[in-house]
Structures are given as structure tokens and as C-alpha cells.
Design an enzyme around this catalytic site. Structure first.
Site, PDB file in Angstrom:
ATOM      1  N   GLU A 116     -12.269   8.537   0.234  1.00  0.00           N
ATOM      2  CA  GLU A 116     -12.092   7.107   0.044  1.00  0.00           C
ATOM      3  C   GLU A 116     -11.338   6.497   1.222  1.00  0.00           C
ATOM      4  O   GLU A 116     -10.491   7.138   1.832  1.00  0.00           O
ATOM      5  CB  GLU A 116     -11.331   6.847  -1.265  1.00  0.00           C
ATOM      6  CG  GLU A 116     -12.206   7.180  -2.468  1.00  0.00           C
ATOM      7  CD  GLU A 116     -11.493   7.082  -3.815  1.00  0.00           C
ATOM      8  OE1 GLU A 116     -12.157   6.767  -4.798  1.00  0.00           O
ATOM      9  OE2 GLU A 116     -10.286   7.339  -3.884  1.00  0.00           O
ATOM     10  N   CYS A 129      -6.740   1.741   5.384  1.00  0.00           N
ATOM     11  CA  CYS A 129      -6.076   2.998   5.035  1.00  0.00           C
ATOM     12  C   CYS A 129      -7.143   4.094   5.048  1.00  0.00           C
ATOM     13  O   CYS A 129      -8.103   4.031   4.291  1.00  0.00           O
ATOM     14  CB  CYS A 129      -5.457   2.830   3.650  1.00  0.00           C
ATOM     15  SG  CYS A 129      -4.698   4.319   3.018  1.00  0.00           S
ATOM     16  N   CYS A 136      -6.189  17.581  -0.913  1.00  0.00           N
ATOM     17  CA  CYS A 136      -4.946  17.864  -0.190  1.00  0.00           C
ATOM     18  C   CYS A 136      -4.437  19.226  -0.617  1.00  0.00           C
ATOM     19  O   CYS A 136      -4.527  19.557  -1.806  1.00  0.00           O
ATOM     20  CB  CYS A 136      -3.905  16.783  -0.509  1.00  0.00           C
ATOM     21  SG  CYS A 136      -2.423  16.880   0.509  1.00  0.00           S
ATOM     22  N   CYS A 140       2.197  17.054  -4.332  1.00  0.00           N
ATOM     23  CA  CYS A 140       3.282  16.133  -4.694  1.00  0.00           C
ATOM     24  C   CYS A 140       3.023  15.690  -6.132  1.00  0.00           C
ATOM     25  O   CYS A 140       1.904  15.286  -6.461  1.00  0.00           O
ATOM     26  CB  CYS A 140       3.321  14.957  -3.728  1.00  0.00           C
ATOM     27  SG  CYS A 140       3.524  15.510  -2.026  1.00  0.00           S
ATOM     28  N   CYS A 143       1.411  12.210  -7.090  1.00  0.00           N
ATOM     29  CA  CYS A 143       0.248  11.741  -6.317  1.00  0.00           C
ATOM     30  C   CYS A 143      -1.063  12.231  -6.929  1.00  0.00           C
ATOM     31  O   CYS A 143      -1.224  13.423  -7.187  1.00  0.00           O
ATOM     32  CB  CYS A 143       0.373  12.240  -4.881  1.00  0.00           C
ATOM     33  SG  CYS A 143      -1.074  11.876  -3.870  1.00  0.00           S
ATOM     34  N   GLY A 196      -5.104  13.192   1.760  1.00  0.00           N
ATOM     35  CA  GLY A 196      -4.846  14.289   2.681  1.00  0.00           C
ATOM     36  C   GLY A 196      -3.558  14.174   3.460  1.00  0.00           C
ATOM     37  O   GLY A 196      -2.919  13.126   3.503  1.00  0.00           O
ATOM     38  N   GLU A 197      -3.165  15.300   4.048  1.00  0.00           N
ATOM     39  CA  GLU A 197      -1.970  15.363   4.887  1.00  0.00           C
ATOM     40  C   GLU A 197      -2.437  15.405   6.346  1.00  0.00           C
ATOM     41  O   GLU A 197      -2.946  16.426   6.813  1.00  0.00           O
ATOM     42  CB  GLU A 197      -1.162  16.622   4.525  1.00  0.00           C
ATOM     43  CG  GLU A 197      -0.048  16.971   5.489  1.00  0.00           C
ATOM     44  CD  GLU A 197       0.869  15.810   5.845  1.00  0.00           C
ATOM     45  OE1 GLU A 197       1.498  15.232   4.956  1.00  0.00           O
ATOM     46  OE2 GLU A 197       0.953  15.467   7.054  1.00  0.00           O
ATOM     47  N   SER A 228       1.252   8.692   8.228  1.00  0.00           N
ATOM     48  CA  SER A 228       2.220   9.061   7.194  1.00  0.00           C
ATOM     49  C   SER A 228       2.147  10.553   6.916  1.00  0.00           C
ATOM     50  O   SER A 228       1.073  11.095   6.679  1.00  0.00           O
ATOM     51  CB  SER A 228       1.920   8.283   5.908  1.00  0.00           C
ATOM     52  OG  SER A 228       2.780   8.716   4.872  1.00  0.00           O
ATOM     53  N   SER A 250       7.071  10.427   3.975  1.00  0.00           N
ATOM     54  CA  SER A 250       7.171  10.333   2.516  1.00  0.00           C
ATOM     55  C   SER A 250       8.474  10.992   2.095  1.00  0.00           C
ATOM     56  O   SER A 250       8.512  12.187   1.852  1.00  0.00           O
ATOM     57  CB  SER A 250       5.980  11.042   1.882  1.00  0.00           C
ATOM     58  OG  SER A 250       4.808  10.349   2.171  1.00  0.00           O
ATOM     59  N   HIS A 252      11.177   9.895  -0.396  1.00  0.00           N
ATOM     60  CA  HIS A 252      11.110   9.905  -1.858  1.00  0.00           C
ATOM     61  C   HIS A 252      12.284  10.493  -2.650  1.00  0.00           C
ATOM     62  O   HIS A 252      12.291  10.401  -3.879  1.00  0.00           O
ATOM     63  CB  HIS A 252       9.829  10.595  -2.358  1.00  0.00           C
ATOM     64  CG  HIS A 252       8.565  10.025  -1.823  1.00  0.00           C
ATOM     65  ND1 HIS A 252       8.349   8.686  -1.645  1.00  0.00           N
ATOM     66  CD2 HIS A 252       7.418  10.636  -1.411  1.00  0.00           C
ATOM     67  CE1 HIS A 252       7.132   8.484  -1.154  1.00  0.00           C
ATOM     68  NE2 HIS A 252       6.554   9.642  -0.987  1.00  0.00           N
ATOM     69  N   ASN A 327       2.567   3.881  -8.559  1.00  0.00           N
ATOM     70  CA  ASN A 327       1.266   3.476  -9.099  1.00  0.00           C
ATOM     71  C   ASN A 327       0.790   4.525 -10.088  1.00  0.00           C
ATOM     72  O   ASN A 327       0.688   5.698  -9.738  1.00  0.00           O
ATOM     73  CB  ASN A 327       0.253   3.330  -7.968  1.00  0.00           C
ATOM     74  CG  ASN A 327       0.636   2.191  -7.033  1.00  0.00           C
ATOM     75  OD1 ASN A 327       0.916   1.084  -7.473  1.00  0.00           O
ATOM     76  ND2 ASN A 327       0.691   2.470  -5.747  1.00  0.00           N
ATOM     77  N   CYS A 370      -1.721   3.038  -3.389  1.00  0.00           N
ATOM     78  CA  CYS A 370      -1.189   4.290  -2.840  1.00  0.00           C
ATOM     79  C   CYS A 370      -1.158   5.372  -3.893  1.00  0.00           C
ATOM     80  O   CYS A 370      -0.653   5.160  -4.990  1.00  0.00           O
ATOM     81  CB  CYS A 370       0.268   4.113  -2.425  1.00  0.00           C
ATOM     82  SG  CYS A 370       0.513   3.005  -1.110  1.00  0.00           S
TER      83      CYS A 370
HETATM   84  N1  SAH Z   1      -0.233  12.825   2.790  1.00  0.00           N
HETATM   85  C1  SAH Z   1       0.455  11.801   3.462  1.00  0.00           C
HETATM   86  C2  SAH Z   1      -0.291  10.490   3.487  1.00  0.00           C
HETATM   87  C3  SAH Z   1      -0.998  10.049   2.242  1.00  0.00           C
HETATM   88  S1  SAH Z   1      -0.069   9.431   0.897  1.00  0.00           S
HETATM   89  C4  SAH Z   1       1.817  11.618   2.872  1.00  0.00           C
HETATM   90  O1  SAH Z   1       2.101  12.176   1.832  1.00  0.00           O
HETATM   91  O2  SAH Z   1       2.630  10.944   3.498  1.00  0.00           O
HETATM   92  C5  SAH Z   1       0.482   7.801   1.361  1.00  0.00           C
HETATM   93  C6  SAH Z   1       1.790   7.369   0.647  1.00  0.00           C
HETATM   94  O3  SAH Z   1       1.564   7.063  -0.746  1.00  0.00           O
HETATM   95  C7  SAH Z   1       2.835   8.468   0.680  1.00  0.00           C
HETATM   96  O4  SAH Z   1       4.104   7.958   0.982  1.00  0.00           O
HETATM   97  C8  SAH Z   1       2.794   8.956  -0.722  1.00  0.00           C
HETATM   98  O5  SAH Z   1       3.953   9.643  -1.036  1.00  0.00           O
HETATM   99  C9  SAH Z   1       2.572   7.699  -1.511  1.00  0.00           C
HETATM  100  N2  SAH Z   1       2.102   7.913  -2.877  1.00  0.00           N
HETATM  101  C10 SAH Z   1       1.403   8.964  -3.353  1.00  0.00           C
HETATM  102  N3  SAH Z   1       1.169   8.817  -4.686  1.00  0.00           N
HETATM  103  C11 SAH Z   1       1.728   7.645  -5.053  1.00  0.00           C
HETATM  104  C12 SAH Z   1       1.776   6.922  -6.277  1.00  0.00           C
HETATM  105  N4  SAH Z   1       1.196   7.396  -7.377  1.00  0.00           N
HETATM  106  N5  SAH Z   1       2.407   5.740  -6.296  1.00  0.00           N
HETATM  107  C13 SAH Z   1       2.952   5.234  -5.164  1.00  0.00           C
HETATM  108  N6  SAH Z   1       2.930   5.871  -3.966  1.00  0.00           N
HETATM  109  C14 SAH Z   1       2.322   7.061  -3.910  1.00  0.00           C
HETATM  110 FE1  SF4 Z   2      -0.987  15.183  -0.269  1.00  0.00          FE
HETATM  111 FE2  SF4 Z   2       0.380  13.011   0.580  1.00  0.00          FE
HETATM  112 FE3  SF4 Z   2      -0.511  13.165  -1.957  1.00  0.00          FE
HETATM  113 FE4  SF4 Z   2       1.511  14.726  -1.151  1.00  0.00          FE
HETATM  114  S1  SF4 Z   2       1.518  12.461  -1.273  1.00  0.00           S
HETATM  115  S2  SF4 Z   2      -0.266  15.386  -2.390  1.00  0.00           S
HETATM  116  S3  SF4 Z   2       0.915  15.183   0.954  1.00  0.00           S
HETATM  117  S4  SF4 Z   2      -1.773  13.094  -0.119  1.00  0.00           S
END
Ligand code: SAH
Ligand code: SF4
Length: 393
Positions: A116, A129, A136, A140, A143, A196-197, A228, A250, A252, A327, A370
Site C-alpha cells: 500500500e 507515504c 515487516c 511492534c 502496528c 516495512g522497515e 522513518s 519510532s 515511542h 490508530n 499510520c
Molecule cells: N517501519 C518504520 C516505518 C513505518 S511505520 C518505523 O517503524 O519507523 C511509520 C510510523 O507509524 C512509525 O512511527 C510507527 O511506529 C507508527 N505506527 C505504527 N502503528 C501505528 C498505529 N497503530 N498508530 C499510530 N502510529 C503507528
Molecule cells: Fe515494522 Fe515499523 Fe510496524 Fe514496527 S512500526 S512493525 S518496524 S512497520
């Protein structure tokens, strides 16, 4: 929620040749890679540099994909190109448009996989984005993408191809006769914040971003591109040196105990190790500041004490704190912090001297916000599996 999945970098080989007819896709080749490919196909070495520039201009500045339309190339040369090469970008499977204008694209890439990309419009510009992997490897716990296993890394062409797909859909290429600066660009900013990372797919992300930043490529300033990462420490200095874009992390959590649970890569590289790498980033990349992303999870990481610890931890690092209201997604084990809690947290950070914008959730109605991304096929696969399990099959 336990976070015990392996933290590993899967190195997956992706075919550059398209399996159907053996022609090579030019999208995503570096300048050197394209030059070599042109020479191998019979372009005289002396002309190869010029042909590379011409092709890049057609492909990335004008959005032209049909060799026959590349009118500054001789007819025979166009035929040679068409015999050996293609100009392919991911295919749109579906497009959802949110009430707030956000567009979510479900894209099909080689092998039938899906990823996506999300376009977030603003007044006279917009941010795209993009995803860097299908799924991934990391897990996390807040996520949605993290619940999808890694299928494969995207190629550089599939990463920069997402930008081209969005520019097609938004009619964001210059019209014939228009210079590249005539109209404001709709895709004016890029964030590597999709699935993805990015730092576990370093080379492909780097090559794609080089094309995005090149004046003869997509031509976006490196300050308009933000990568990111969840904190892949060994690749952070390399990002500064080899890409040089803006960095978001990230973060957090403010203790290792909580961060271990939220961002399990913290068990490999903890907060102190991460901060050491981040301290060096602005100097190495010549960028002003780092964005710390901080997802607001009710009663998990959102107390006043967390806010105070956060500013103490990052002291000395030029930074902006981006607060992201959590979210929700089906089955998520967390709740979004209350609004007054988010504001109180933002206030403490702000009073300590850091910009602390609260990210307005965009595209929630289409699951484009996100952390909500997860390809539909994977959703379908999981739910079928669940149905089977429930039926005792
Ligand atoms: N993998 C990378 C980039 C993708 S995630 C990373 O983790 O940084 C992009 C951002 O959205 C990251 O800061 C992630 O922690 C955040 N994110 C992931 N799940 C989320 C959620 N459910 N609500 C709000 N932010 C979230
Ligand atoms: Fe992967 Fe980023 Fe989601 Fe963590 S927040 S699971 S690194 S996409």
C-alpha cells in the site's frame, strides 16, 4: 502482548528481469546501472551517458513510459530499447479515497504481492507515504503491519514506482511545453513510513531515494524526504552518508522496559545505543533536526513522567517530537490516549523547547492512517485461516 519474533534481516533475492519476456525494467536502475544496461544492449559507450540522462528525463521528469514517444531518440534506437527493456511500475489494484481527501492505493508488484501507498493532500502540496517491504520482520505490538509476516523486500523500482503511480493518478506530471516548475507539485514530499522497515532493505531504499532526489530524476529536495526507522542502529550512520535525507525515529517509550514491549528491536539496540547513533546523525547528514515519533497509547507511555523523561533523554539532540494519536485496527491491544492527556504531554515537551505537533490522523475511514496498513490479500488470507480454525478444520 509478547514480542518474541526474530529480529533478523531477511535477504531476499528479487529478479530484475521480468519473467514474462526477459526484458529488463529500467525503473529503479541507478545511473550507473542504467548506463551499463544500455551498453550491454548495444549502445556505443561514448553515447551511454547522454542516453542515460535522456531516458531519466523521459521516465522520471515527464512520466513517459512508451519508448516510441521518446522523440529526441532516433527511431532505430527506440526500437532497440523496446526490444531489450520495459518501463514498468506497480499496478493499481484498488484506490480508496477518504472523506478528507487521503488516497490509499493497493498496488500489485511482481510475484502477485501487494503493498500500500498513501497520498495525504495538503493545501497546495502533498505527502506520499511509501512502503519499503511487503509486510515487516519486526513485530511492534501497536502496528498492524507488524502482524503481517515479511514476504519480501521491494526492489528500488517498486519503491520509486510508487511515486510514479501517485503522480499518474493525480495528473502530477508536467504537461507538454510546461517546465518542471510551472505548476506546484502535488507529490511534494515523501515519507518512508508505509509498510516495512526501510533500513532492513537499505540498498533498494537508497537507490530509489537517489532517483527521487536527483535533479534529472524525480527531483525532490532531500529535505522533503523523511525516512522513518524503528531504530536499526548500524544503518543510521550509513543513512546519513549514503542517502542524506531527513530522519524520523519510532521512539515511542522512555524506558527500556516499555520500549522492549512496544518496539522489540529495542532488545537488540536499546534506548542509550539508539540515542548515541542519533546524536551523530545531524552532523553526518547535514540536516537540522531529527523527528522523534511517539505514539500515544492510553496508560502505557503517556504520563507526565514519560514526557519529562523524554525531554531529558533527547537533550542535546536537535529534535522535533511528533505525537501520533494511536490508530486502532481490528484486534489491537491498545487504546488511544485521551485528547487532554495528549495535549498535556505535548505541553511539557513544548515548554522544554521542542516543537511537539500532534499528528492529525488522516484517512482513518479507509484504514490508511499510520500503522493501519496491511495488504488486503493478507487480511483475506488471515481471516480465511481464522475461519478454518474456528470451524475445526
Ligand atoms: N517501519 C518504520 C516505518 C513505518 S511505520 C518505523 O517503524 O519507523 C511509520 C510510523 O507509524 C512509525 O512511527 C510507527 O511506529 C507508527 N505506527 C505504527 N502503528 C501505528 C498505529 N497503530 N498508530 C499510530 N502510529 C503507528
Ligand atoms: Fe515494522 Fe515499523 Fe510496524 Fe514496527 S512500526 S512493525 S518496524 S512497520
Amino acid at each position: 502482548m509478547t514480542a518474541s519474533a526474530p529480529i533478523t534481516q531477511d535477504l531476499l533475492t528479487i529478479p530484475r528481469k521480468l519473467p514474462e519476456d526477459g526484458r529488463t525494467n529500467l525503473v529503479g536502475l541507478t545511473r550507473d546501472g542504467l548506463r551499463d544496461a544500455l551498453i550491454a544492449a548495444g549502445t556505443p559507450e561514448k553515447q551511454a551517458k547522454m542516453r542515460t540522462t535522456q531516458l531519466w528525463q523521459w521516465i522520471y521528469q515527464k512520466g513517459v513510459r512508451d519508448f516510441a514517444a521518446m522523440t529526441n531518440l532516433a527511431k532505430e534506437y527506440r526500437a532497440l530499447l523496446a526490444e531489450n527493456f520495459t518501463v514498468e511500475i506497480p499496478e493499481i489494484v484498488s484506490r480508496d479515497v477518504s472523506a478528507d481527501g487521503t488516497r490509499k492505493y493497493l498496488l500489485r508488484i511482481a510475484g502477485g504481492h501487494e503493498v500500500e501507498a498513501v497520498y495525504i493532500p495538503e493545501e497546495d502540496r502533498g505527502t506520499l507515504c511509501v512502503s519499503s517491504q511487503v509486510g515487516c520482520t519486526l513485530t511492534c505490538s501497536f502496528c498492524h503491519t507488524g502482524t503481517q509476516r515479511l514476504v519480501r523486500n521491494l526492489t528500488a523500482g517498486e519503491i520509486v514506482g510508487q511515486v510514479m503511480v501517485a503522480r499518474d493518478d493525480l495528473d502530477d506530471w508536467p504537461k507538454p511545453g510546461e517546465g518542471s516548475g510551472t505548476r506546484p507539485r502535488l507529490v511534494s514530499n515523501l515519507v518512508l513510513m508505509g509498510m516495512g522497515e526501510p533500513l532492513y532493505n537499505f540498498e533498494n531504499v537508497r537507490d530509489a531515494m537517489k532517483i527521487a532526489m536527483d535533479g534529472e530524476g524525480i527531483s525532490l529536495s532531500r529535505r522533503r524526504i523523511t525516512l522513518s526507522t524503528s531504530g536499526v542502529v548500524p544503518e543510521i550512520a550509513r543513512t546519513a552518508e549514503e542517502i542524506g535525507c531527513m530522519l524520523a525515529v519510532s521512539f515511542h517509550a522512555t524506558t527500556d522496559e516499555v520500549r522492549d514491549r512496544l518496539v522489540p528491536i529495542n532488545k537488540r539496540w536499546n534506548i542509550a545505543t539508539l540515542l548515541d547513533a542519533l546524536r551523530e546523525y545531524p552532523r553526518l547528514s547535514n540536516s537540522e533536526r531529527i523527528t522523534f515519533e511517539y505514539v500515544m497509547l492510553k496508560d502505557v507511555n503517556d504520563s507526565d513522567a514519560d514526557a519529562r523523561r523524554l525531554v531529558k533523554l533527547i537533550s542535546g539532540i536537535p529534535a522535533k517530537i511528533n505525537l501520533i494519536p494511536f490508530n486502532e485496527w481490528p484486534g489491537a491491544p491498545y487504546e488511544r490516549s485521551d485528547w487532554d492527556r495528549i495535549e498535556a504531554f505535548a505541553d511539557i515537551v513544548y515548554k522544554a523547547g521542542y516543537a511537539s505537533p500532534i499528528r492529525t490522523p488522516r484517512g482513518e475511514d479507509i484504514m490508511a492512517a499510520c500503522g493501519q496498513l496491511k495488504s488486503a490479500t493478507e487480511r483475506a488470507r488471515k481471516s480465511r485461516a481464522q475461519i478454518a480454525a474456528e470451524a475445526g478444520l
